[in-house]
Write a protein that holds these residues in place. Structure first.
Motif, PDB file in Angstrom:
ATOM      1  N   THR A   7       0.899  -1.208   0.325  1.00 43.68           N
ATOM      2  CA  THR A   7       0.286  -0.365   0.139  1.00 43.68           C
ATOM      3  C   THR A   7       1.049   1.305   0.020  1.00 43.68           C
ATOM      4  O   THR A   7       1.657   1.295   0.533  1.00 43.68           O
ATOM      5  N   ALA A   8       0.551   1.900  -1.288  1.00 43.17           N
ATOM      6  CA  ALA A   8       1.719   3.000  -0.935  1.00 43.17           C
ATOM      7  C   ALA A   8       0.072   4.291  -0.467  1.00 43.17           C
ATOM      8  O   ALA A   8      -0.905   4.745  -1.339  1.00 43.17           O
ATOM      9  N   ALA A   9       1.252   5.406  -0.044  1.00 39.83           N
ATOM     10  CA  ALA A   9       0.556   7.036   0.701  1.00 39.83           C
ATOM     11  C   ALA A   9       1.183   8.055  -0.169  1.00 39.83           C
ATOM     12  O   ALA A   9       2.360   8.371   0.122  1.00 39.83           O
ATOM     13  N   CYS A  10       0.259   8.693  -0.134  1.00 41.65           N
ATOM     14  CA  CYS A  10       0.847  10.453  -0.820  1.00 41.65           C
ATOM     15  C   CYS A  10       0.174  11.193   0.981  1.00 41.65           C
ATOM     16  O   CYS A  10      -1.052  11.377   0.677  1.00 41.65           O
ATOM     17  N   VAL A  11       1.080  11.618   0.905  1.00 38.23           N
ATOM     18  CA  VAL A  11       0.818  13.173   1.468  1.00 38.23           C
ATOM     19  C   VAL A  11       0.513  13.813   1.044  1.00 38.23           C
ATOM     20  O   VAL A  11       1.425  14.635   0.789  1.00 38.23           O
ATOM     21  N   GLN A  21       6.228  24.079  12.060  1.00 36.01           N
ATOM     22  CA  GLN A  21       5.259  23.606  11.689  1.00 36.01           C
ATOM     23  C   GLN A  21       5.162  22.835  11.103  1.00 36.01           C
ATOM     24  O   GLN A  21       4.178  21.865  10.482  1.00 36.01           O
ATOM     25  N   ASN A  22       5.804  23.045  10.044  1.00 37.30           N
ATOM     26  CA  ASN A  22       5.360  21.889   8.596  1.00 37.30           C
ATOM     27  C   ASN A  22       6.366  20.699   9.246  1.00 37.30           C
ATOM     28  O   ASN A  22       6.103  19.427   8.905  1.00 37.30           O
ATOM     29  N   ARG A  23       7.509  20.641   9.827  1.00 35.29           N
ATOM     30  CA  ARG A  23       7.390  18.982  10.356  1.00 35.29           C
ATOM     31  C   ARG A  23       6.863  18.956  11.093  1.00 35.29           C
ATOM     32  O   ARG A  23       6.614  17.204  10.611  1.00 35.29           O
ATOM     33  N   ASP A  24       5.937  19.081  11.840  1.00 31.08           N
ATOM     34  CA  ASP A  24       4.866  18.424  12.743  1.00 31.08           C
ATOM     35  C   ASP A  24       3.814  17.992  11.727  1.00 31.08           C
ATOM     36  O   ASP A  24       3.113  17.057  11.986  1.00 31.08           O
ATOM     37  N   ALA A  25       3.093  18.987  10.984  1.00 28.30           N
ATOM     38  CA  ALA A  25       2.128  18.304  10.310  1.00 28.30           C
ATOM     39  C   ALA A  25       2.536  17.332   9.318  1.00 28.30           C
ATOM     40  O   ALA A  25       2.055  16.417   8.744  1.00 28.30           O
ATOM     41  N   ALA A  26       4.054  17.163   9.019  1.00 24.77           N
ATOM     42  CA  ALA A  26       4.366  15.944   7.927  1.00 24.77           C
ATOM     43  C   ALA A  26       4.295  14.956   8.984  1.00 24.77           C
ATOM     44  O   ALA A  26       3.772  13.757   8.384  1.00 24.77           O
ATOM     45  N   VAL A  27       4.952  14.815  10.098  1.00 26.62           N
ATOM     46  CA  VAL A  27       5.002  13.598  10.969  1.00 26.62           C
ATOM     47  C   VAL A  27       3.756  13.128  11.310  1.00 26.62           C
ATOM     48  O   VAL A  27       3.211  11.126  11.506  1.00 26.62           O
ATOM     49  N   ALA A  28       2.746  14.165  11.218  1.00 26.61           N
ATOM     50  CA  ALA A  28       1.292  13.850  11.630  1.00 26.61           C
ATOM     51  C   ALA A  28       0.766  13.181  10.696  1.00 26.61           C
ATOM     52  O   ALA A  28      -0.058  12.321  10.509  1.00 26.61           O
ATOM     53  N   LEU A  29       0.548  13.311   9.291  1.00 27.55           N
ATOM     54  CA  LEU A  29      -0.056  12.953   8.143  1.00 27.55           C
ATOM     55  C   LEU A  29       0.609  11.219   7.875  1.00 27.55           C
ATOM     56  O   LEU A  29      -0.455  10.611   7.383  1.00 27.55           O
ATOM     57  N   VAL A  30       2.249  11.491   8.397  1.00 27.46           N
ATOM     58  CA  VAL A  30       3.087  10.353   7.548  1.00 27.46           C
ATOM     59  C   VAL A  30       2.753   9.195   8.537  1.00 27.46           C
ATOM     60  O   VAL A  30       2.069   8.298   7.700  1.00 27.46           O
ATOM     61  N   ARG A  31       1.858   9.542  10.282  1.00 29.55           N
ATOM     62  CA  ARG A  31       1.373   8.441  10.846  1.00 29.55           C
ATOM     63  C   ARG A  31       0.032   7.976  10.553  1.00 29.55           C
ATOM     64  O   ARG A  31       0.122   7.080  10.568  1.00 29.55           O
ATOM     65  N   SER A  35      -1.229   4.044   9.760  1.00 31.79           N
ATOM     66  CA  SER A  35      -2.100   3.722  10.530  1.00 31.79           C
ATOM     67  C   SER A  35      -3.359   3.602   9.996  1.00 31.79           C
ATOM     68  O   SER A  35      -4.030   2.175  10.452  1.00 31.79           O
ATOM     69  N   LYS A  36      -3.708   3.387   9.307  1.00 28.28           N
ATOM     70  CA  LYS A  36      -4.297   2.712   7.757  1.00 28.28           C
ATOM     71  C   LYS A  36      -3.506   2.243   6.480  1.00 28.28           C
ATOM     72  O   LYS A  36      -4.339   1.656   5.781  1.00 28.28           O
ATOM     73  N   ARG A  74      13.238  10.410   9.605  1.00 29.64           N
ATOM     74  CA  ARG A  74      13.896   9.915  10.392  1.00 29.64           C
ATOM     75  C   ARG A  74      12.651   8.315  11.287  1.00 29.64           C
ATOM     76  O   ARG A  74      12.954   7.206  10.723  1.00 29.64           O
ATOM     77  N   GLU A  75      12.935   9.115  12.477  1.00 27.62           N
ATOM     78  CA  GLU A  75      12.506   8.359  13.070  1.00 27.62           C
ATOM     79  C   GLU A  75      11.291   8.131  13.125  1.00 27.62           C
ATOM     80  O   GLU A  75      11.276   6.974  13.810  1.00 27.62           O
ATOM     81  N   VAL A  76      10.251   8.587  12.115  1.00 28.80           N
ATOM     82  CA  VAL A  76       8.710   7.990  12.378  1.00 28.80           C
ATOM     83  C   VAL A  76       8.652   6.459  11.249  1.00 28.80           C
ATOM     84  O   VAL A  76       7.749   5.869  11.609  1.00 28.80           O
ATOM     85  N   ALA A  77      10.228   6.301  10.918  1.00 28.14           N
ATOM     86  CA  ALA A  77      10.291   5.132   9.224  1.00 28.14           C
ATOM     87  C   ALA A  77      10.986   4.274  10.424  1.00 28.14           C
ATOM     88  O   ALA A  77       9.827   2.954  10.457  1.00 28.14           O
ATOM     89  N   ARG A  78      11.487   4.880  11.396  1.00 32.02           N
ATOM     90  CA  ARG A  78      12.192   3.927  12.375  1.00 32.02           C
ATOM     91  C   ARG A  78      11.248   2.894  13.727  1.00 32.02           C
ATOM     92  O   ARG A  78      11.009   1.588  13.540  1.00 32.02           O
ATOM     93  N   GLU A  79      10.261   4.047  13.443  1.00 28.71           N
ATOM     94  CA  GLU A  79       9.118   3.420  15.122  1.00 28.71           C
ATOM     95  C   GLU A  79       8.430   2.423  13.714  1.00 28.71           C
ATOM     96  O   GLU A  79       7.932   1.595  14.553  1.00 28.71           O
ATOM     97  N   SER A  80       7.692   3.239  12.453  1.00 25.97           N
ATOM     98  CA  SER A  80       6.467   2.663  12.133  1.00 25.97           C
ATOM     99  C   SER A  80       6.602   1.341  11.484  1.00 25.97           C
ATOM    100  O   SER A  80       6.030   0.868  11.057  1.00 25.97           O
ATOM    101  N   GLY A  81       8.091   1.820  10.632  1.00 24.40           N
ATOM    102  CA  GLY A  81       8.548   0.609  10.460  1.00 24.40           C
ATOM    103  C   GLY A  81       8.342   0.405   8.852  1.00 24.40           C
ATOM    104  O   GLY A  81       7.979  -0.589   8.186  1.00 24.40           O
TER     105      GLY A  81
END
Length: 288
Positions: A7-11, A21-31, A35-36, A74-81
């Motif tokens: 499954t591929a996703a575009c944010v 602010q952009n970092r936080d928005a990107a992290v939330a959307l990638v997470r 989750s989906k 990079r940390e989100v990728a590591r945490e989420s696999g």
């Protein structure tokens, strides 16, 4: 690499003049995408900052090693696999800035990076004028990045208008192509969808492109419409203008199927361009 489906996703984002602010928005959307059920998540061009003023851009941008968005994802990728493709961030390179994309593995390590080759130097009919070459340094290498499902050809935004780049990537093994973007609303309305379908059809590849969308703080308006297209040119998912996430199931087997049905990569032949003129016009030119 395997031919298993994923499954591929575009944010889709509307990045501001505030990198954190952009970092936080990107992290939330990638997470949210993870989750989906997304295994591969892509963010748009200029994920970390959309800033038209050159002085302000240089003030807010630093070297790659210090970029907060890169470190956070990079940390989100590591945490989420999951595998994350950062469509691009602005990275300081001497007296100019590189428009640089990254592919991050599920272990959080950087697999590949790509600097945008084709710079957007245009004057549009509505009065908009863009000179990326005044601020950015263009790349000179096409990049194939290995994923668990096949090779990804990494490009950015304006690159999508240069078909030879995508053919070269496909000829060298890419099954998936990407052009994450900050496309203007005017040019996006005219060409975004058809360019993505054309690149997919010409190469028998998937096209996966996240985009910026809406009216930004620096005054520009971007088209949005993040898109995923299969190798037969069918649109699997497309966003509107608002920030959010789109997802699609990717079947790598469709690449071989499309290329088997219409083998343009195999059928291409070398040729020369000959310029011809009629004898009468040649005679007129000689006596003029």
């Amino acid at each position: 690499m395997t031919a298993t489906r994923f499954t591929a996703a575009c944010v889709q984002m509307r990045s501001t003049r505030d990198p954190l602010q952009n970092r936080d928005a990107a992290v939330a959307l990638v997470r949210e995408a993870a989750s989906k059920g997304a295994h591969f998540v892509q963010t748009p061009e200029m994920t970390s900052l959309v800033e038209r003023e050159r002085a302000a851009l240089f003030e807010k941008v630093g070297p790659q090693a210090q970029d907060p968005t890169l470190a956070a994802l990079r940390e989100v990728a590591r945490e989420s696999g999951i595998i994350i493709q950062i469509g691009s961030i602005a990275v300081k390179e001497g007296d100019k800035i590189a428009n640089r994309a990254f592919l991050i593995g599920a272990d959080g390590e950087i697999i590949a990076s790509y600097d945008k080759v084709h710079l957007f130097d245009v004057d549009l009919p509505n009065g908009e004028s863009w000179r990326e070459s005044a601020t950015y340094t263009g790349g000179d290498k096409a990049v194939l990045a290995e994923t668990p499902w096949g090779y990804l050809g990494m490009t950015i935004c304006y690159d999508v208008r240069f078909a030879a780049l995508y053919r070269a990537l496909a000829e060298n093994g890419a099954s998936f192509l990407s052009a994450p973007a900050c496309f203007t609303k005017q040019t996006g309305e005219a060409h975004w969808n058809v360019l993505h379908r054309a690149r997919a059809i010409e190469t028998g590849s998937f096209m996966i492109s996240a985009a910026q969308g809406g009216l930004h703080e620096d005054g520009r308006e971007t088209f949005g419409h993040s898109i995923i297209v299969d190798p037969w040119g069918r649109v699997l998912a497309e966003a509107g203008a608002e920030p959010g996430v789109i997802l699609a199931e990717i079947d790598p087997g469709l690449v071989a199927d499309a290329r088997g049905r219409i083998p343009t990569l195999k059928n291409a032949r070398p040729f020369e361009v000959a310029t011809m003129s009629s004898p009468s016009s040649a005679g007129k030119a000689a006596t003029a």
